[in-house]
Design a protein around this motif. Structure first.
Motif, PDB file in Angstrom:
ATOM      1  N   GLN A 197      -0.376  -7.292  -6.425  1.00  0.00           N
ATOM      2  CA  GLN A 197       0.747  -7.237  -7.279  1.00  0.00           C
ATOM      3  C   GLN A 197       1.912  -6.179  -6.574  1.00  0.00           C
ATOM      4  OE1 GLN A 197      -1.078  -5.776 -10.960  1.00  0.00           O
ATOM      5  NE2 GLN A 197       0.472  -4.535 -10.874  1.00  0.00           N
ATOM      6  N   ILE A 198       2.993  -6.202  -6.813  1.00  0.00           N
ATOM      7  CA  ILE A 198       4.169  -5.332  -6.325  1.00  0.00           C
ATOM      8  C   ILE A 198       4.078  -4.123  -6.934  1.00  0.00           C
ATOM      9  CG2 ILE A 198       6.538  -4.835  -5.742  1.00  0.00           C
ATOM     10  CD1 ILE A 198       6.761  -7.670  -5.183  1.00  0.00           C
ATOM     11  N   LEU A 199       3.917  -2.770  -6.474  1.00  0.00           N
ATOM     12  CA  LEU A 199       4.021  -1.526  -7.120  1.00  0.00           C
ATOM     13  C   LEU A 199       5.463  -0.963  -7.062  1.00  0.00           C
ATOM     14  CD1 LEU A 199       0.576   0.258  -6.274  1.00  0.00           C
ATOM     15  CD2 LEU A 199       1.157  -1.061  -8.064  1.00  0.00           C
ATOM     16  N   VAL A 212       5.770  -1.951  -1.561  1.00  0.00           N
ATOM     17  CA  VAL A 212       4.404  -1.542  -1.669  1.00  0.00           C
ATOM     18  C   VAL A 212       3.647  -2.367  -2.478  1.00  0.00           C
ATOM     19  CG1 VAL A 212       3.031   0.672  -2.256  1.00  0.00           C
ATOM     20  CG2 VAL A 212       5.219   0.875  -1.256  1.00  0.00           C
ATOM     21  N   TRP A 213       2.396  -2.815  -2.180  1.00  0.00           N
ATOM     22  CA  TRP A 213       1.645  -3.647  -2.907  1.00  0.00           C
ATOM     23  C   TRP A 213       0.217  -2.997  -3.584  1.00  0.00           C
ATOM     24  CZ3 TRP A 213       2.217  -9.192  -3.756  1.00  0.00           C
ATOM     25  CH2 TRP A 213       3.480  -9.593  -3.202  1.00  0.00           C
ATOM     26  N   LEU A 214      -0.254  -3.397  -4.700  1.00  0.00           N
ATOM     27  CA  LEU A 214      -1.581  -2.661  -5.035  1.00  0.00           C
ATOM     28  C   LEU A 214      -2.453  -3.793  -4.252  1.00  0.00           C
ATOM     29  CD1 LEU A 214      -3.855  -1.600  -6.612  1.00  0.00           C
ATOM     30  CD2 LEU A 214      -3.307  -3.217  -8.523  1.00  0.00           C
ATOM     31  N   GLY A 215      -3.361  -3.572  -3.418  1.00  0.00           N
ATOM     32  CA  GLY A 215      -4.292  -4.440  -2.545  1.00  0.00           C
ATOM     33  C   GLY A 215      -5.750  -4.139  -2.600  1.00  0.00           C
ATOM     34  N   GLU A 216      -6.493  -4.917  -1.986  1.00  0.00           N
ATOM     35  CA  GLU A 216      -7.882  -4.643  -2.173  1.00  0.00           C
ATOM     36  C   GLU A 216      -8.375  -5.007  -0.740  1.00  0.00           C
ATOM     37  OE1 GLU A 216     -11.443  -4.080  -4.162  1.00  0.00           O
ATOM     38  OE2 GLU A 216      -9.422  -4.309  -4.933  1.00  0.00           O
ATOM     39  N   GLY A 217      -9.129  -3.842  -0.216  1.00  0.00           N
ATOM     40  CA  GLY A 217      -9.992  -4.107   1.204  1.00  0.00           C
ATOM     41  C   GLY A 217     -11.516  -3.987   1.117  1.00  0.00           C
ATOM     42  N   PRO A 218     -12.077  -3.828   2.272  1.00  0.00           N
ATOM     43  CA  PRO A 218     -13.611  -3.769   2.195  1.00  0.00           C
ATOM     44  C   PRO A 218     -14.242  -2.768   1.465  1.00  0.00           C
ATOM     45  CG  PRO A 218     -12.700  -4.333   4.302  1.00  0.00           C
ATOM     46  CD  PRO A 218     -11.498  -3.836   3.644  1.00  0.00           C
ATOM     47  N   GLU A 219     -13.187  -1.534   1.176  1.00  0.00           N
ATOM     48  CA  GLU A 219     -13.784  -0.140   0.546  1.00  0.00           C
ATOM     49  C   GLU A 219     -13.296  -0.115  -0.744  1.00  0.00           C
ATOM     50  OE1 GLU A 219     -13.189   2.822   3.251  1.00  0.00           O
ATOM     51  OE2 GLU A 219     -14.342   1.853   4.985  1.00  0.00           O
ATOM     52  N   ASP A 224       3.969  -9.951   9.883  1.00  0.00           N
ATOM     53  CA  ASP A 224       3.422  -8.884   9.068  1.00  0.00           C
ATOM     54  C   ASP A 224       3.132  -7.536   9.682  1.00  0.00           C
ATOM     55  OD1 ASP A 224       3.706 -10.433   6.688  1.00  0.00           O
ATOM     56  OD2 ASP A 224       1.493 -11.068   6.614  1.00  0.00           O
ATOM     57  N   LEU A 225       3.795  -6.569   9.323  1.00  0.00           N
ATOM     58  CA  LEU A 225       3.485  -5.544   9.859  1.00  0.00           C
ATOM     59  C   LEU A 225       3.424  -4.414   8.589  1.00  0.00           C
ATOM     60  CD1 LEU A 225       3.247  -3.072  12.112  1.00  0.00           C
ATOM     61  CD2 LEU A 225       5.817  -2.966  11.839  1.00  0.00           C
ATOM     62  N   ALA A 226       2.095  -3.854   8.445  1.00  0.00           N
ATOM     63  CA  ALA A 226       1.807  -3.158   7.168  1.00  0.00           C
ATOM     64  C   ALA A 226       0.833  -1.888   7.406  1.00  0.00           C
ATOM     65  CB  ALA A 226       1.070  -4.186   6.293  1.00  0.00           C
ATOM     66  N   LEU A 227       1.116  -1.062   6.662  1.00  0.00           N
ATOM     67  CA  LEU A 227       0.343   0.269   6.595  1.00  0.00           C
ATOM     68  C   LEU A 227      -0.622   0.352   5.434  1.00  0.00           C
ATOM     69  CD1 LEU A 227       3.127   3.007   7.234  1.00  0.00           C
ATOM     70  CD2 LEU A 227       1.218   2.626   8.643  1.00  0.00           C
ATOM     71  N   VAL A 228      -1.727   0.455   5.575  1.00  0.00           N
ATOM     72  CA  VAL A 228      -2.797   0.334   4.664  1.00  0.00           C
ATOM     73  C   VAL A 228      -2.938   1.750   4.136  1.00  0.00           C
ATOM     74  CG1 VAL A 228      -5.135  -0.403   3.782  1.00  0.00           C
ATOM     75  CG2 VAL A 228      -3.443  -1.770   5.255  1.00  0.00           C
ATOM     76  N   MET A 229      -2.992   2.264   2.847  1.00  0.00           N
ATOM     77  CA  MET A 229      -3.077   3.834   2.540  1.00  0.00           C
ATOM     78  C   MET A 229      -3.892   3.765   1.423  1.00  0.00           C
ATOM     79  SD  MET A 229       1.239   4.626   2.872  1.00  0.00           S
ATOM     80  CE  MET A 229       1.402   3.401   1.775  1.00  0.00           C
ATOM     81  N   ASP A 230      -4.285   5.227   1.247  1.00  0.00           N
ATOM     82  CA  ASP A 230      -4.970   5.487  -0.075  1.00  0.00           C
ATOM     83  C   ASP A 230      -4.359   4.948  -1.150  1.00  0.00           C
ATOM     84  OD1 ASP A 230      -7.315   6.279   1.231  1.00  0.00           O
ATOM     85  OD2 ASP A 230      -6.724   8.351   1.097  1.00  0.00           O
ATOM     86  N   LEU A 231      -4.909   4.704  -2.270  1.00  0.00           N
ATOM     87  CA  LEU A 231      -4.296   4.328  -3.519  1.00  0.00           C
ATOM     88  C   LEU A 231      -4.080   5.726  -4.424  1.00  0.00           C
ATOM     89  CD1 LEU A 231      -2.780   2.172  -5.402  1.00  0.00           C
ATOM     90  CD2 LEU A 231      -5.176   1.774  -6.413  1.00  0.00           C
ATOM     91  N   VAL A 232      -2.966   6.199  -4.908  1.00  0.00           N
ATOM     92  CA  VAL A 232      -2.815   7.216  -5.717  1.00  0.00           C
ATOM     93  C   VAL A 232      -2.576   6.640  -7.154  1.00  0.00           C
ATOM     94  CG1 VAL A 232      -1.584   9.260  -6.079  1.00  0.00           C
ATOM     95  CG2 VAL A 232      -2.092   8.587  -3.534  1.00  0.00           C
ATOM     96  N   LYS A 252       1.723  -0.811   2.252  1.00  0.00           N
ATOM     97  CA  LYS A 252       3.047  -0.799   2.435  1.00  0.00           C
ATOM     98  C   LYS A 252       3.400  -2.076   3.360  1.00  0.00           C
ATOM     99  CE  LYS A 252       7.045   2.086   2.567  1.00  0.00           C
ATOM    100  NZ  LYS A 252       7.673   3.046   2.160  1.00  0.00           N
ATOM    101  N   LEU A 253       3.907  -3.233   2.960  1.00  0.00           N
ATOM    102  CA  LEU A 253       4.372  -4.228   3.884  1.00  0.00           C
ATOM    103  C   LEU A 253       5.857  -4.021   4.412  1.00  0.00           C
ATOM    104  CD1 LEU A 253       3.356  -6.933   4.896  1.00  0.00           C
ATOM    105  CD2 LEU A 253       4.300  -7.953   3.032  1.00  0.00           C
ATOM    106  N   LEU A 254       5.962  -3.868   5.448  1.00  0.00           N
ATOM    107  CA  LEU A 254       7.084  -3.535   6.176  1.00  0.00           C
ATOM    108  C   LEU A 254       8.361  -4.780   6.180  1.00  0.00           C
ATOM    109  CD1 LEU A 254       5.885  -0.835   8.658  1.00  0.00           C
ATOM    110  CD2 LEU A 254       7.208  -0.310   6.563  1.00  0.00           C
ATOM    111  N   ARG A 255       9.662  -4.304   6.183  1.00  0.00           N
ATOM    112  CA  ARG A 255      10.659  -5.309   6.196  1.00  0.00           C
ATOM    113  C   ARG A 255      10.527  -6.384   7.242  1.00  0.00           C
ATOM    114  NH1 ARG A 255      14.833  -1.191   6.240  1.00  0.00           N
ATOM    115  NH2 ARG A 255      15.291  -2.058   8.322  1.00  0.00           N
TER     116      ARG A 255
END
Length: 412
Positions: free
Chosen positions: A13-15, A23-30, A79-87, A36-39
């Motif tokens: 979902q979009i944050l 910026v999306w709420l995502g799920e990864g292996p951890e 797709d060009l995306a930064l995967v970051m810690d969720l705050v 952050k999905l860039l334009r």
């Protein structure tokens, strides 16, 4: 609707939306992450993607409690995306929009946290280049600190550099958010660590006052004020805190504190700020501003009312925490930045008192001058024996750009 980001991540979902992407709420292996999905126009620029991939090691190496860590960089098709810690919390812009201004103790605690993060980044050779409330997150799950402020984390490292043009022998464009750009950036110099200190000091001023020191109106006018105007003290601010703020807003980069020094000084001052309420400061007067300039040629454009804080630069964008405030403008020539003697920015004032140079103060001065001239003319006519009717008064002359730029009252 969920979508895959590369082979390891799923966005649910979009944050929020920002100037560089979504910026999306995502799920990864951890576990949960922020993606952050860039334009698409950024992702399709192969030269730009290549430059950003070169920065991958530096970005992944930024590990600090007050920096939102970048876990991964995904390049997959379009797709060009930064995967970051969720705050788990909110950004500083949202809190400012809700509270207008913060108590000095809370503001100093937030800025000290960000300065700590910048110090770590600068030691690693990374300059943020776009420090602003939208890029400062507050961790609402962590215990509050001084003044009830939750820990602050700086995010979006590398994004300003990503959307910048390739480095040239001489910079010809300005990339960033006008309200927070250091004077040397406006003058076309390369960004060094000191530009982050200036931007953070501007954020600090905004937390205390409720508006930025040089913001409002057309972006060209904002850029010019960074170079030609100085700030004046905020009513009620402790002197030590004001001197610290002024030093970090110095026009000369070498005069500003380093990030580590700023963090240390602020933490020393925080105990002295306990219990001080938010400053009681009136917003700057609405009205016309010094000559504005258009994005391409800096030719004069019709003046417009000055607005508080950073302004959206994309038509139709809403003034919320995700508003698009990036701009790309030509670097003005030296003669375009020259505004005569260094002026004074919008002078904040205590409620109920006219600000020097304000319409209310200036109108009284003009009226006094008109009356004085009228009396002198009558005396001269009487001395010469000339009779007749003389009409004095009427509408005040419209203020010229010079009148509206300077804050000092008109000379009698």
């Amino acid at each position: 609707m969920a979508r895959n980001i590369g082979s390891r991540y799923t966005a649910h979902q979009i944050l929020g939306r920002g100037s560089a992407g979504t910026v999306w709420l995502g799920e990864g292996p951890e576990g949960p992450v922020a993606v952050k999905l860039l334009r698409e126009d950024l992702a399709s620029d192969q030269e730009l993607v290549g430059r950003f991939v070169q920065e991958r090691t530096a970005l992944l190496g930024l590990d600090h409690p007050h920096i939102v860590a970048v876990r991964d960089l995904v390049v997959d098709g379009n797709d060009l995306a930064l995967v970051m810690d969720l705050v788990r919390g909110t950004d500083l812009r949202t809190r400012l929009d809700r509270e207008r201004r913060l108590a000095p103790e809370a503001a100093a605690a937030i800025v000290a946290d960000v300065a700590d993060g910048l110090a770590a980044a600068h030691r690693a050779g990374v300059v943020h280049r776009d420090v602003k409330p939208e890029n400062i997150l507050l961790d609402m799950e962590a215990p509050p600190g001084p003044g009830g402020a939750h820990p602050a984390l700086l995010t979006d490292f590398g994004v300003a550099k990503l959307i910048d043009t390739p480095r040239r022998a001489k910079a010809t464009r300005i990339i960033g958010t006008p309200d927070y750009l250091a004077p040397e950036i406006v003058e076309g110099l390369p960004p060094r660590a000191a530009v982050d200190i200036y931007a953070l000091a501007t954020v600090f001023y905004e937390l205390l006052a409720g508006f930025t020191p040089f913001g409002g109106g057309h972006p060209g006018a904002v850029l010019r004020r960074h170079v030609t105007e100085t700030v004046v003290p905020l009513p009620g601010i402790p002197e030590e805190l004001w001197q610290l703020l002024v030093q970090c807003l110095a026009k000369a980069p070498a005069s500003r504190l380093r990030a580590s020094e700023l963090a240390t000084r602020l933490r020393e001052l925080i105990p002295l700020l306990a219990g001080i309420p938010p400053l009681d400061v009136d917003e700057p007067d609405s009205g016309t501003e010094s000559p504005a300039y258009d994005e391409q040629g800096y030719a004069p454009v019709p003046e417009e009312p000055r607005r508080r804080g950073a302004v959206p630069l994309v038509p139709g964008s809403s003034p919320d925490s995700n508003r698009d405030t990036h701009t790309s403008m030509r670097v003005p020539a030296p003669d375009e930045l020259a505004g005569g003697p260094l002026g004074t920015a919008r002078a904040p004032r205590a409620p109920g008192r006219p600000r020097p140079g304000s319409a209310r103060n200036r109108s009284g001065t003009v009226r006094k001058r008109r009356i004085t001239l009228g009396v002198a003319a009558l005396a001269l006519c009487a001395a010469l024996g000339v009779g007749g009717w003389f009409a004095f008064g009427g509408d005040d002359p419209a203020p010229t750009p010079e009148d509206t730029r300077n804050s000092a009252p008109a000379a009698p």
